[in-house]
Design a protein around this motif. Structure first.
Motif, PDB file in Angstrom:
ATOM      1  N   ASP A  50       0.827  -1.213   0.000  1.00 34.94           N
ATOM      2  CA  ASP A  50       0.000   0.000   0.000  1.00 34.94           C
ATOM      3  C   ASP A  50       0.860   1.262   0.000  1.00 34.94           C
ATOM      4  O   ASP A  50       0.663   2.155  -0.823  1.00 34.94           O
ATOM      5  N   PHE A  51       1.808   1.341   0.941  1.00 32.53           N
ATOM      6  CA  PHE A  51       2.686   2.511   1.046  1.00 32.53           C
ATOM      7  C   PHE A  51       4.102   2.034   1.348  1.00 32.53           C
ATOM      8  O   PHE A  51       4.298   1.095   2.110  1.00 32.53           O
ATOM      9  N   TYR A  52       5.086   2.729   0.768  1.00 29.39           N
ATOM     10  CA  TYR A  52       6.477   2.318   0.935  1.00 29.39           C
ATOM     11  C   TYR A  52       7.370   3.544   1.052  1.00 29.39           C
ATOM     12  O   TYR A  52       7.223   4.509   0.295  1.00 29.39           O
ATOM     13  N   SER A  53       8.294   3.487   2.007  1.00 30.54           N
ATOM     14  CA  SER A  53       9.330   4.511   2.142  1.00 30.54           C
ATOM     15  C   SER A  53      10.685   3.829   2.054  1.00 30.54           C
ATOM     16  O   SER A  53      11.032   3.007   2.914  1.00 30.54           O
ATOM     17  N   HIS A  54      11.430   4.183   1.025  1.00 31.10           N
ATOM     18  CA  HIS A  54      12.776   3.637   0.856  1.00 31.10           C
ATOM     19  C   HIS A  54      13.678   4.090   2.005  1.00 31.10           C
ATOM     20  O   HIS A  54      14.384   3.286   2.607  1.00 31.10           O
ATOM     21  N   ARG A  55      13.647   5.379   2.280  1.00 33.15           N
ATOM     22  CA  ARG A  55      14.524   5.957   3.317  1.00 33.15           C
ATOM     23  C   ARG A  55      14.282   5.339   4.690  1.00 33.15           C
ATOM     24  O   ARG A  55      15.216   5.073   5.429  1.00 33.15           O
ATOM     25  N   ALA A  56      13.031   5.088   5.015  1.00 31.93           N
ATOM     26  CA  ALA A  56      12.699   4.508   6.323  1.00 31.93           C
ATOM     27  C   ALA A  56      12.693   2.981   6.290  1.00 31.93           C
ATOM     28  O   ALA A  56      12.518   2.350   7.331  1.00 31.93           O
ATOM     29  N   ALA A  57      12.866   2.396   5.117  1.00 32.20           N
ATOM     30  CA  ALA A  57      12.779   0.925   4.944  1.00 32.20           C
ATOM     31  C   ALA A  57      11.488   0.416   5.580  1.00 32.20           C
ATOM     32  O   ALA A  57      11.479  -0.511   6.375  1.00 32.20           O
ATOM     33  N   GLY A  85      12.636 -10.061   4.947  1.00 32.87           N
ATOM     34  CA  GLY A  85      13.888 -10.586   4.422  1.00 32.87           C
ATOM     35  C   GLY A  85      14.649  -9.585   3.568  1.00 32.87           C
ATOM     36  O   GLY A  85      15.866  -9.705   3.398  1.00 32.87           O
ATOM     37  N   LEU A  86      13.958  -8.593   3.051  1.00 30.53           N
ATOM     38  CA  LEU A  86      14.591  -7.512   2.287  1.00 30.53           C
ATOM     39  C   LEU A  86      15.037  -6.376   3.202  1.00 30.53           C
ATOM     40  O   LEU A  86      15.531  -5.351   2.729  1.00 30.53           O
ATOM     41  N   GLY A  87      14.830  -6.557   4.501  1.00 33.53           N
ATOM     42  CA  GLY A  87      15.196  -5.513   5.459  1.00 33.53           C
ATOM     43  C   GLY A  87      14.122  -4.475   5.669  1.00 33.53           C
ATOM     44  O   GLY A  87      14.383  -3.397   6.207  1.00 33.53           O
ATOM     45  N   LEU A  88      12.898  -4.771   5.266  1.00 33.25           N
ATOM     46  CA  LEU A  88      11.786  -3.825   5.400  1.00 33.25           C
ATOM     47  C   LEU A  88      10.946  -4.165   6.616  1.00 33.25           C
ATOM     48  O   LEU A  88      10.669  -5.329   6.879  1.00 33.25           O
ATOM     49  N   ARG A  89      10.547  -3.152   7.322  1.00 34.07           N
ATOM     50  CA  ARG A  89       9.608  -3.315   8.442  1.00 34.07           C
ATOM     51  C   ARG A  89       8.205  -3.124   7.885  1.00 34.07           C
ATOM     52  O   ARG A  89       7.965  -2.208   7.079  1.00 34.07           O
ATOM     53  N   VAL A  90       7.288  -3.973   8.311  1.00 32.94           N
ATOM     54  CA  VAL A  90       5.911  -3.899   7.837  1.00 32.94           C
ATOM     55  C   VAL A  90       5.007  -3.502   9.007  1.00 32.94           C
ATOM     56  O   VAL A  90       5.006  -4.169  10.040  1.00 32.94           O
ATOM     57  N   LEU A  91       4.284  -2.410   8.837  1.00 33.28           N
ATOM     58  CA  LEU A  91       3.276  -1.992   9.812  1.00 33.28           C
ATOM     59  C   LEU A  91       1.915  -2.244   9.201  1.00 33.28           C
ATOM     60  O   LEU A  91       1.649  -1.828   8.063  1.00 33.28           O
ATOM     61  N   ARG A  92       1.043  -2.920   9.945  1.00 35.66           N
ATOM     62  CA  ARG A  92      -0.302  -3.224   9.465  1.00 35.66           C
ATOM     63  C   ARG A  92      -1.337  -2.552  10.363  1.00 35.66           C
ATOM     64  O   ARG A  92      -1.244  -2.625  11.581  1.00 35.66           O
ATOM     65  N   TYR A  93      -2.309  -1.939   9.721  1.00 35.06           N
ATOM     66  CA  TYR A  93      -3.431  -1.318  10.417  1.00 35.06           C
ATOM     67  C   TYR A  93      -4.713  -1.768   9.729  1.00 35.06           C
ATOM     68  O   TYR A  93      -4.730  -1.990   8.524  1.00 35.06           O
ATOM     69  N   THR A  94      -5.765  -1.857  10.494  1.00 36.21           N
ATOM     70  CA  THR A  94      -7.056  -2.210   9.914  1.00 36.21           C
ATOM     71  C   THR A  94      -7.751  -0.946   9.410  1.00 36.21           C
ATOM     72  O   THR A  94      -7.404   0.176   9.806  1.00 36.21           O
TER      73      THR A  94
END
Length: 110
Positions: A50-57, A85-94
């Motif tokens: 949905d949304f991605y920030s490269h700088r913030a991973a 595994g790509l070093g990205l943190r995933v935040l999920r909200y309903t």
């Protein structure tokens, strides 16, 4: 640079043009004004986030009710493991989080 499935680019563009109410709210009332740049409906590997920030991973997902069915839960878990595994943190909200606790969601992202 993240690898991506180019066959998903058209679908991602369609999703950007047809965001859910909750995605629009988060984008237009918060993410597009953040100091850290976000993009919408980013293709990463074989997934569209949905949304991605490269700088913030950072990946942010807004989940509707369909995400809580068994098959979708398993898919999301697999997807999150790939992104982690790509070093990205995933935040999920309903959707409910965004609708009823928007300020709390924004503070959590911050």
């Amino acid at each position: 640079m993240l690898k991506y499935n180019s066959k998903l680019k058209r679908l991602a563009a369609n999703l950007r043009n047809n965001m859910t109410r909750e995605e629009r709210k988060l984008w237009y009332e918060y993410l597009r004004y953040c100091d850290v740049r976000f993009v919408r409906q980013k293709v990463i590997g074989n997934y569209i986030v949905d949304f991605y920030s490269h700088r913030a991973a950072l990946v942010i997902e807004i989940d509707g009710g369909q995400h809580y069915e068994d098959e979708a839960l398993a898919y999301d878990k697999k997807r999150d493991l790939y992104l982690n595994g790509l070093g990205l943190r995933v935040l999920r909200y309903t959707n409910i989080d965004v609708a009823d606790n928007f300020e709390g969601v924004c503070l959590d992202i911050y």
